[in-house]
Design a protein around this motif. Structure first.
Motif, PDB file in Angstrom:
ATOM      1  N   GLY B 233       0.815  -1.211   0.000  1.00 10.97           N
ATOM      2  CA  GLY B 233       0.000   0.000   0.000  1.00 10.97           C
ATOM      3  C   GLY B 233       0.846   1.258   0.000  1.00 10.97           C
ATOM      4  N   ALA B 236       2.586   1.670  -3.373  1.00 13.20           N
ATOM      5  CA  ALA B 236       1.640   2.153  -4.390  1.00 13.20           C
ATOM      6  C   ALA B 236       1.334   3.637  -4.177  1.00 13.20           C
ATOM      7  CB  ALA B 236       0.348   1.335  -4.331  1.00 13.20           C
ATOM      8  N   LEU B 237       1.121   4.010  -2.926  1.00 17.60           N
ATOM      9  CA  LEU B 237       0.831   5.410  -2.612  1.00 17.60           C
ATOM     10  C   LEU B 237       1.981   6.316  -3.071  1.00 17.60           C
ATOM     11  CD1 LEU B 237      -0.709   7.695  -1.175  1.00 17.60           C
ATOM     12  CD2 LEU B 237       0.313   6.914   0.983  1.00 17.60           C
ATOM     13  N   LEU B 240       2.132   6.442  -6.994  1.00 13.58           N
ATOM     14  CA  LEU B 240       1.057   7.222  -7.620  1.00 13.58           C
ATOM     15  C   LEU B 240       1.207   8.713  -7.314  1.00 13.58           C
ATOM     16  CD1 LEU B 240      -1.937   4.785  -6.973  1.00 13.58           C
ATOM     17  CD2 LEU B 240      -0.711   5.196  -9.116  1.00 13.58           C
ATOM     18  N   THR B 241       1.854   9.023  -6.209  1.00 15.35           N
ATOM     19  CA  THR B 241       2.102  10.424  -5.868  1.00 15.35           C
ATOM     20  C   THR B 241       3.281  10.941  -6.681  1.00 15.35           C
ATOM     21  OG1 THR B 241       1.397   9.827  -3.645  1.00 15.35           O
ATOM     22  CG2 THR B 241       2.369  11.992  -3.916  1.00 15.35           C
ATOM     23  N   GLY B 274       1.742   1.456  -9.871  1.00 14.14           N
ATOM     24  CA  GLY B 274       0.931   1.720  -8.679  1.00 14.14           C
ATOM     25  C   GLY B 274      -0.443   1.069  -8.782  1.00 14.14           C
ATOM     26  N   VAL B 278      -2.372  -1.658  -6.384  1.00 13.19           N
ATOM     27  CA  VAL B 278      -3.692  -1.401  -5.789  1.00 13.19           C
ATOM     28  C   VAL B 278      -4.662  -2.524  -6.158  1.00 13.19           C
ATOM     29  CG1 VAL B 278      -5.691   0.149  -5.817  1.00 13.19           C
ATOM     30  CG2 VAL B 278      -3.395   1.101  -5.630  1.00 13.19           C
ATOM     31  N   TYR B 294      -2.409   2.888   4.520  1.00 12.38           N
ATOM     32  CA  TYR B 294      -1.654   3.146   3.293  1.00 12.38           C
ATOM     33  C   TYR B 294      -2.374   2.562   2.078  1.00 12.38           C
ATOM     34  CZ  TYR B 294       2.199   4.527   6.354  1.00 12.38           C
ATOM     35  OH  TYR B 294       2.970   5.151   7.298  1.00 12.38           O
ATOM     36  N   GLN B 295      -2.994   1.404   2.273  1.00  8.90           N
ATOM     37  CA  GLN B 295      -3.719   0.796   1.156  1.00  8.90           C
ATOM     38  C   GLN B 295      -4.909   1.658   0.760  1.00  8.90           C
ATOM     39  OE1 GLN B 295      -4.060  -3.726   1.740  1.00  8.90           O
ATOM     40  NE2 GLN B 295      -3.042  -3.017   3.582  1.00  8.90           N
ATOM     41  N   ALA B 298      -3.637   4.702  -0.998  1.00  5.09           N
ATOM     42  CA  ALA B 298      -3.218   4.320  -2.350  1.00  5.09           C
ATOM     43  C   ALA B 298      -4.442   4.179  -3.259  1.00  5.09           C
ATOM     44  CB  ALA B 298      -2.424   3.012  -2.314  1.00  5.09           C
ATOM     45  N   ASN B 301      -5.651   7.503  -4.344  1.00 11.78           N
ATOM     46  CA  ASN B 301      -4.785   8.029  -5.402  1.00 11.78           C
ATOM     47  C   ASN B 301      -4.972   7.291  -6.716  1.00 11.78           C
ATOM     48  OD1 ASN B 301      -2.629  10.232  -4.600  1.00 11.78           O
ATOM     49  ND2 ASN B 301      -3.139   9.049  -2.787  1.00 11.78           N
ATOM     50  N   ALA B 302      -5.343   6.026  -6.615  1.00 11.18           N
ATOM     51  CA  ALA B 302      -5.622   5.263  -7.841  1.00 11.18           C
ATOM     52  C   ALA B 302      -6.872   5.813  -8.533  1.00 11.18           C
ATOM     53  CB  ALA B 302      -5.789   3.779  -7.518  1.00 11.18           C
TER      54      ALA B 302
END
Lengths: 109, 413
Positions: B233, B236-237, B240-241, B274, B278, B294-295, B298, B301-302
């Motif tokens: 998570g 991925a976060l 994606l950021t 990312g 997710v 965090y997941q 993420a 953000n996905a």
């Protein structure tokens, strides 16, 4: 490796009967599992006397060396293979005596 | 090989091998100081020798061997100084009964030791960047706006505590693992955030060296713990950021809000990576694994990075994810971010009411005032909006953010 577990207190009353019995149970466990070195409670800071004999003449001062809201109320010395084990034991000690504790390793312990 | 080729090989070896070399030495010699210095000496030797002798066929093995020799030299020198205790320490190894599992790796031990909860957060960050990341003390000092000597002392003190208090060089037991992993993730996230939105007015607003380092460490952690949902998570976060980084600061040095970013400038490869993570975690959640913070972040953000145009954003999905996050983490900052999404779904009036309720806790937080300012502007309450922008500008430390807030304020009529 030995660690000093200091009991930090900010109240004046000593341990309640409930706290005492929890401390005794914890102490028994320390002995049974081979962690026990020493433990004891201290009388209030007001009973302390500071002695300075560095000048060859012992100077006595009434009271603790440091006046503070929080003070040392007692201590454990425990034996543990590493800090993780010491911290786990100290966490249980804190719960048993219902006070904050500080863990500090002995030098070259 | 060309000079540039050798230099590239050294840089690559540093990235790939530094933490491996430090970690192996730390276990063998039971001493982080010895490990760090011997590793540094081995890389210095590579810089000296590789241009003349050529890059060895296996750079990692060459570095490990050289560093091992340097460490032995150093321990011998020190034990000659009548210090027999050092030799005794050489023999100290952790519990041999520890099972060899999928996550048994010296580097993982190193990460957990550097991120030990008995160390102050700033020490954990510094140690991790130095011993795992291989950054120099000067680089870390610069990143956190601390004098180099002060940063050096911080790292030295932390290593001294690890040694004196015997913080174990060990992967925590299964029972302690979740809490300890979340401690490691907190360190990585802090490094990433400092790079993503630097806090000080005297530094670059975005520090890609720090975000890149946090991602690299996140990927490393994931190779050890591929099953851990929060590790995936956070990675991925961060991906994606990071994917939006170049679109986030304008040519003029202003922070560009999500709704104004040029989405064509987003990094498609990072987004794909990312999204893949997710999706993996969504599948795990469908199978009953409760996602951590965090997941969920993420996943939010996905949703954003799935929309080609800001108008295509699935806001109801975003709000639903924030609802889930609030249940896990009922902090006012999460509530504030939820309100921003609510503004898109239910309108600025509903959102403003939610934001206003956070005043007692967030009055000193620039994002609270910036959010209010935007909502008030959308509601046509120019005078109140201006006052809120003023307060936000006063409190914001990041230069690009201050610039963006100033522009928004000055656009008000």
């Amino acid at each position: 490796m030995q660690y000093l577990v200091s009991v930090i207190d900010d109240r004046t009353a000593s341990a309640t009967p409930d706290e005492m019995s929890a401390i005794n149970a914890f102490n028994d466990r320390l002995v049974a599992e081979g962690h026990w070195v020493f433990a004891g409670g201290l009388a209030s800071p007001g009973t302390a006397t500071v002695i300075d004999n560095r000048g060859g003449e012992a100077m006595l001062t009434d009271g603790p060396f440091l006046e503070s809201k929080e003070y040392l109320a007692g201590l454990w010395i425990i034996r543990a293979p590493d800090l993780d084990v010491a911290l786990k034991l100290a966490a249980e000690g804190s719960k048993a005596c219902n006070r904050k504790v500080e863990v500090r390793p002995f030098l070259g312990g | 090989m060309t000079v540039a080729g050798v230099r590239e090989a050294i840089t690559r070896a540093h990235h790939e091998e530094w933490s491996r070399v430090v970690a192996a030495l730390a276990r063998r010699f039971g001493d982080l100081d010895v490990a760090e210095e011997a590793a540094a000496e081995a890389f210095a030797a590579a810089v000296e020798r590789w241009p003349a002798d050529g890059v060895p066929p296996s750079p990692g093995a060459w570095l490990a061997t050289t560093a091992g020799r340097k460490a032995i030299d150093r321990v011998r020198r020190e034990s000659k100084r009548a210090d027999k205790q050092k030799e005794a320490q050489l023999l100290y190894d952790d519990d041999p009964a520890e099972p060899l599992g999928a996550i048994d790796d010296d580097r993982l031990r190193l990460i957990f030791t550097c991120c030990h909860p008995a160390l102050a957060m700033e020490s954990r960050v510094a140690l991790t960047l130095r011993l795992v990341g291989g950054l120099t003390v000067a680089q870390i000092a610069r990143a956190f706006l601390v004098r180099e000597t002060a940063m050096g002392q911080r790292i030295t003190r932390a290593k001294a505590k690890i040694k004196a208090a015997r913080i174990p060089y060990r992967v925590p037991s299964a029972e302690d693992l979740p809490a300890r992993v979340s401690g490691v993730l907190a360190v990585l996230f802090l490094v990433f955030n400092e790079g993503y939105l630097a806090t000080g007015p005297d530094t670059d607003p975005v520090r890609p060296d720090l975000t890149a380092e946090a991602i690299r460490l996140g990927r490393l952690l994931r190779t050890f713990m591929p099953e851990d949902g929060e590790v995936a998570g956070l990675l991925a976060l961060m991906l994606l950021t990071e994917a939006r980084r170049t679109a986030r600061v304008s040519a003029g040095g202003e922070l560009v809000a999500l709704d104004e970013q040029d989405r064509g400038a987003w990094d498609a490869a990072l987004i794909a990576e990312g999204h893949q993570l997710v999706r993996e975690r969504l599948a795990a959640a469908a199978a009953g694994a409760a996602p951590g913070r965090y997941q969920i972040l993420a996943a939010i953000n996905a949703v954003h990075t799935s929309a080609r145009d800001v108008r295509d954003t699935d806001w109801s999905q975003v709000v639903a994810l924030y609802d889930q996050l609030v249940r896990l983490d009922p902090s006012p900052v999460v509530a504030l971010n939820r309100a921003i999404a609510v503004a898109e779904l239910d309108g600025p009036e509903v959102a403003l009411a939610a934001v206003n309720r956070l005043e007692p806790e967030l009055a000193g937080y620039h994002a609270y005032h910036a959010t209010r300012a935007d909502l008030l502007r959308r509601l046509g309450r120019g005078r109140e909006s201006r006052a809120a922008y003023d307060r936000a500008i006063e409190l914001a430390g990041n230069t690009a953010e201050t610039a963006a807030l100033t522009r928004r304020r000055d656009r008000l009529r």
